[in-house]
Design a protein around this motif. Sequence first.
Motif, short mmCIF file in Angstrom:
data_model
loop_
_atom_site.label_atom_id
_atom_site.label_comp_id
_atom_site.label_asym_id
_atom_site.label_seq_id
_atom_site.Cartn_x
_atom_site.Cartn_y
_atom_site.Cartn_z
N LYS A 191 61.45 -36.41 76.27
CA LYS A 191 62.11 -36.78 75.03
C LYS A 191 63.32 -35.87 74.77
CE LYS A 191 61.27 -37.69 70.11
NZ LYS A 191 62.46 -36.95 69.65
N ILE A 192 64.48 -36.47 74.61
CA ILE A 192 65.69 -35.72 74.32
C ILE A 192 65.60 -35.15 72.91
CG2 ILE A 192 68.20 -35.83 74.07
CD1 ILE A 192 68.23 -38.08 76.09
N GLY A 194 66.05 -34.29 69.22
CA GLY A 194 66.83 -34.91 68.16
C GLY A 194 67.07 -36.38 68.33
N GLN A 195 66.55 -36.99 69.40
CA GLN A 195 66.74 -38.41 69.63
C GLN A 195 65.40 -39.09 69.90
OE1 GLN A 195 69.79 -39.29 72.57
NE2 GLN A 195 70.88 -37.38 72.15
N ASN A 196 65.39 -40.40 69.83
CA ASN A 196 64.20 -41.17 70.15
C ASN A 196 64.16 -41.57 71.62
OD1 ASN A 196 63.13 -41.15 67.51
ND2 ASN A 196 64.50 -42.84 66.91
N GLU A 197 65.22 -41.24 72.34
CA GLU A 197 65.34 -41.65 73.74
C GLU A 197 64.52 -40.74 74.66
OE1 GLU A 197 68.82 -42.46 77.11
OE2 GLU A 197 69.32 -41.55 75.18
N ARG A 198 63.90 -41.34 75.65
CA ARG A 198 63.20 -40.60 76.70
C ARG A 198 63.88 -40.88 78.04
NH1 ARG A 198 58.32 -38.32 75.51
NH2 ARG A 198 57.55 -38.71 73.40
N ASN A 267 68.99 -26.00 73.34
CA ASN A 267 69.31 -27.41 73.55
C ASN A 267 70.26 -27.87 72.45
OD1 ASN A 267 67.64 -28.15 71.26
ND2 ASN A 267 65.87 -27.91 72.63
N SER A 268 70.48 -29.14 72.32
CA SER A 268 71.44 -29.65 71.34
C SER A 268 70.98 -29.49 69.90
CB SER A 268 71.74 -31.12 71.62
OG SER A 268 70.56 -31.89 71.49
N GLN A 269 69.69 -29.17 69.69
CA GLN A 269 69.15 -29.04 68.36
C GLN A 269 68.70 -27.62 68.02
OE1 GLN A 269 69.03 -31.92 66.27
NE2 GLN A 269 70.33 -32.60 67.96
N GLU A 272 72.09 -23.96 69.45
CA GLU A 272 73.15 -24.80 69.99
C GLU A 272 74.30 -23.99 70.57
OE1 GLU A 272 71.82 -27.00 66.14
OE2 GLU A 272 71.77 -24.96 66.97
#
Length: 395
Positions: A191-192, A194-198, A267-269, A272
């Motif tokens: 899971k990325i 801050g996102q819902n994408e895996r 990471n991006s969250q 940073e």
Amino acid sequence: MLQLTSFSPLLVGEVMAVSNLSASYSSLPRCKSTPFDPSWPSEAQWFSLNASIGDTLIATKPVASLCYTSNPFNSTLSCSEVAENWGFSTFHAELPESVDYPVWANNSCLPPNATGYDESLGCHIGGYPQYIANVTSAEQIATALKWASEQNIRVVVKGTGHDLDGGSTGAYSLSIWTHNLKQLRINDSWKIPGQNERVPVLIAGSGNNWGEALDFALKNGWAVVSGTDKTVGLGGHDALSSTYGLAADQILQATVVTTTGEVLMANSQSNEDLFWAIRGGGAGQYGVVTEYVMLTYPQPVDIVSTNIYLAAANLSDYHDSTINTTWDAFACLLSSFPDLLDRGIAGNGTTDWSKSRGSMIRLIRFMSSMVSIESFGRMIWMPDICVKPRVDISK
């Protein structure tokens, strides 16, 4: 068992060190401690550090010591074995202290066949680190970095020893040797933050080289953007870069150890700024990366690779006008690179020319993973390129 070594007074120029982030800049000493300073740690303090990191501290012993009278550092490798392997990066990568470019270590303790060898200089530690922490965990690194920061000891980090700028060695330093951080695993649904994408990722310890990481990914059905030399550490660009970007662009998360002894997830969250820095936004002074999470991609069906030669019709023509025209043609080819990159071509390597080959320039090498051999040949032979180079597409 840690064995302390005698110190050499031979000092090299400044090398990059990890900053002491626990104190304000104005309060820091101007220079790092050396064995000639009262602040240099005592033997008891070095032994204490060794115990705190699981008895993994190594006193530097230059590998070519046996090439010199009395073998001053008690090397166990014969001089002939060292001389035979000195030119191979894999040899230096397996040694805790050695680096690919020993000039950055002040040519300390070279074998007789090495560039810069001078028998009269003898064998000494010189620009090599004084001690090496042979770490296998982030916690060991955290302990070593915090101790070095408190003791005002220069810190360097060595992975493979490929550093062209000499950052993986340094006089009177403590080296963090990440060589044995070899963990590798695939997560098909990471899971990325801050996102819902895996996405599918490779999770790799920073001690791996690209050969190890790429082989592991391929065996598990994936490809990664890597370097073009399998012996270098994680980073760089390869045949996939025109499509997916640089290796640094694939990093989704990293575990970083700071000089204050913290183990941080970047990471991006989270953290940073540190994440931005370790992906190429900084000068390498922020901490030691122990693990990367990087994107993976479907394996390409084909990889097409070729060398390009630009040559005058008469290779024996050494006139300046002919040579200059050849270089003009080469400049014109270079101007076409943005279009070639947009079409899926990637390239890297060196350009060389020698008078013995006449008016010939060699560019090594071009690769593509996203086009057929026929399309690759047609793109390199584009009609809008000023000079049509001869291309061998069979390689």
